[in-house]
Design an enzyme around this catalytic site. Sequence first.
Site, mmCIF file in Angstrom:
data_model
loop_
_atom_site.group_PDB
_atom_site.id
_atom_site.type_symbol
_atom_site.label_atom_id
_atom_site.label_comp_id
_atom_site.label_asym_id
_atom_site.label_seq_id
_atom_site.Cartn_x
_atom_site.Cartn_y
_atom_site.Cartn_z
ATOM 1 C CE LYS A 99 -17.434 -7.282 4.109
ATOM 2 N NZ LYS A 99 -16.371 -7.474 5.129
ATOM 3 C CD GLU A 121 -13.336 -14.581 5.397
ATOM 4 O OE1 GLU A 121 -12.468 -15.060 4.648
ATOM 5 O OE2 GLU A 121 -13.475 -13.352 5.573
ATOM 6 C CB SER A 388 -20.077 0.120 4.650
ATOM 7 O OG SER A 388 -21.044 -0.358 5.565
#
Lengths: 407, 269
Positions: A99, A121, A388
């Site tokens: 991220k 968000e 990830s």
Amino acid sequence: MSSKVAKADFSQFPDASGHFGIYGGRFVSETLVFALDELEAAYQRLRKDPDFQAEFDHDLAHYVGRPSPLYHAKRWSTEVGGAQIYLKREDLNHTGAHKVNNTVGQALLAKYMGKKHVIAETGAGQHGVASATVAARLGMSCKVFMGEDDIHRQALNVYRMKLLGAEVISVKSGSKTLKDAMNEAMRYWVTNVEDTFYIIGTAAGPHPYPMLVRDFQSVIGREAREQCLTQNGRLPDALVACVGGGSNAIGLFHPFLDDEDVAMYGVEAGGDGVDTGRHAAPLNDGIPGILHGNRTYLMQDEGGQIIETHSVSAGLDYPGVGPEHSWLKDLGRVNYVAINDDEALAAFRKLTLVEGIMPALESAHAVAYAEKLAKTMSPEQSIVVNLSGRGDKDIHTVATIDGIGIE
Amino acid sequence: MSRLAAVFAKLEKNGRKALVPYIVAGDPSPALTVPLMHELVRQGADILEIGVPFSDPMAEGPVIQLAHERALANKVTLTMVLELVTEFRKSDQDTPLVLMGYANPIERMGYQVFADRAASAGVDGLLTVDMPPEEAEQPTRILRAAGIDNIFLLAPTSSEDRIKKIVSLASGYLYCVSLNGVTGAGNLDIKAVSEKLASIKRFTDLPITVGFGIKDGVSAAALAPLCEGVVVGSALIERLVATDADKTVEQRAALAAALIAEIRSAIDA
């Protein structure tokens, strides 16, 4: 011949109006168009600006800790007894997931655009933490919109965001989860467009977000491609990544799209099973429609209402998917499959025990599918799995499933 | 002449402005919707905007979000909304009805099917909040062929180029959003709205209604001289949910619609 056509095609999308075939676009209220135009103009200018790119690359190297390793999971590969499995270690990034590649990029955009405030968000809280992190570093204020139900489920990440100086805003509308948090962030943005930058966490939303999130995340695939060539002297036979909104997957896949011999598998959250209807797998069992500013495959009912999704992994629990994935599905370039909750949990335990690497439950979906796929391949072949994120955030969930209370 | 054109022509002739209430179909109950529509007309509404409930009403403030949620809890679908329109039309052939909603329920039904069914139910216009002009050419063609006006939003931040693009597709009227925000917001700036309306009117002769942030007679009367109509949504819905659920459908409709009578006399004064 056909490969040359394909090469030209993939690099030209989205088109000038933000479409990937029939998908994508900019389905928003007129009140938001100005802000999206402004963002698009800024990004089109900055993506070619050597100073901006140099600062982004510098931050990725020295703040995020890139390049992330491509790790040959030898013991696991041997045990599976098929293809060699390599893990792209996005879990080793600062804040523990892919991220941050995107939040570093978008926060830099905000800085160059002169915006003092960022909003985001979040569902599980990973994108919220990654946004709060970069905001802290750049001295910007940060508001994170999070569904009321998710706030209760992810208390640790809520506290992390607060320690980072962010304000966490509880969203009580709709299903009180990620999709509603995104609605609320959009509403806030409409009211404060002048000084606020909205950092969207996945490769969805109105144009230009799917493009810019993909571009910022494509560092994953560019590195992996180079690392494969350096370590093995050739490209992998297959790529595997989990798909919620799909940012880690598009980041891995995109730099390989022209490599026709590289097969790609996007792994959606099968929840209780795709045939039960209780899942979060719109590419496996959804219908194209319009949500959050783009046309894409959606989980929706016969009347066109968005329906609730189910997954053990909060980060995959989203009823839509990035529009480029919808396009790649229809083109047949990427195979979209599903892994159920119990398979993902088994993979979480397996990788932890065999390699000493605890994957995020999202990434565990990719791990589970890679094991299935590897068994059908030969030891001379190789698979790259996008690991990830790391699984620390999920220990509480797994312990609860095990019947163990951890406070 | 369409119902919308006829109403605006008549209002102009009489020197009056359109009063346009917005409610969500099926909120707070499907049984209340048609009686409420009639009552709104009786108390002075010229055009009715009927919200089509959607699970993710991204442009709405809290009051209208909850209205959508209540309607969905009542299992209201687009098909049901069209049935309510049909019922309303049995006793009102003149008041224009505009459906206002989000693209996905309409896409799911299909534009052609929607246009045919809406036209035969008696719908006059459609405002799709998240359908920008870039995506609207084909839907507009289909709607227009069925005799339905495609109504577009204009924002305080819409550039001249966008205004031109939007007015080239729009018919019926234009809906100018009065502020940077969501429905029901409180930061109305009359001077800014006035300047925006002047710039829009350079490019079109279509009637312009203004909405978002109109709460009462005072705010409506301040805006009305600048445009051809005012839209009242959140304030009306707040009034509606505040009515006592024990009262009859007719009593509740009358209590809520009293706000429309108040605004009517304010803008006519």
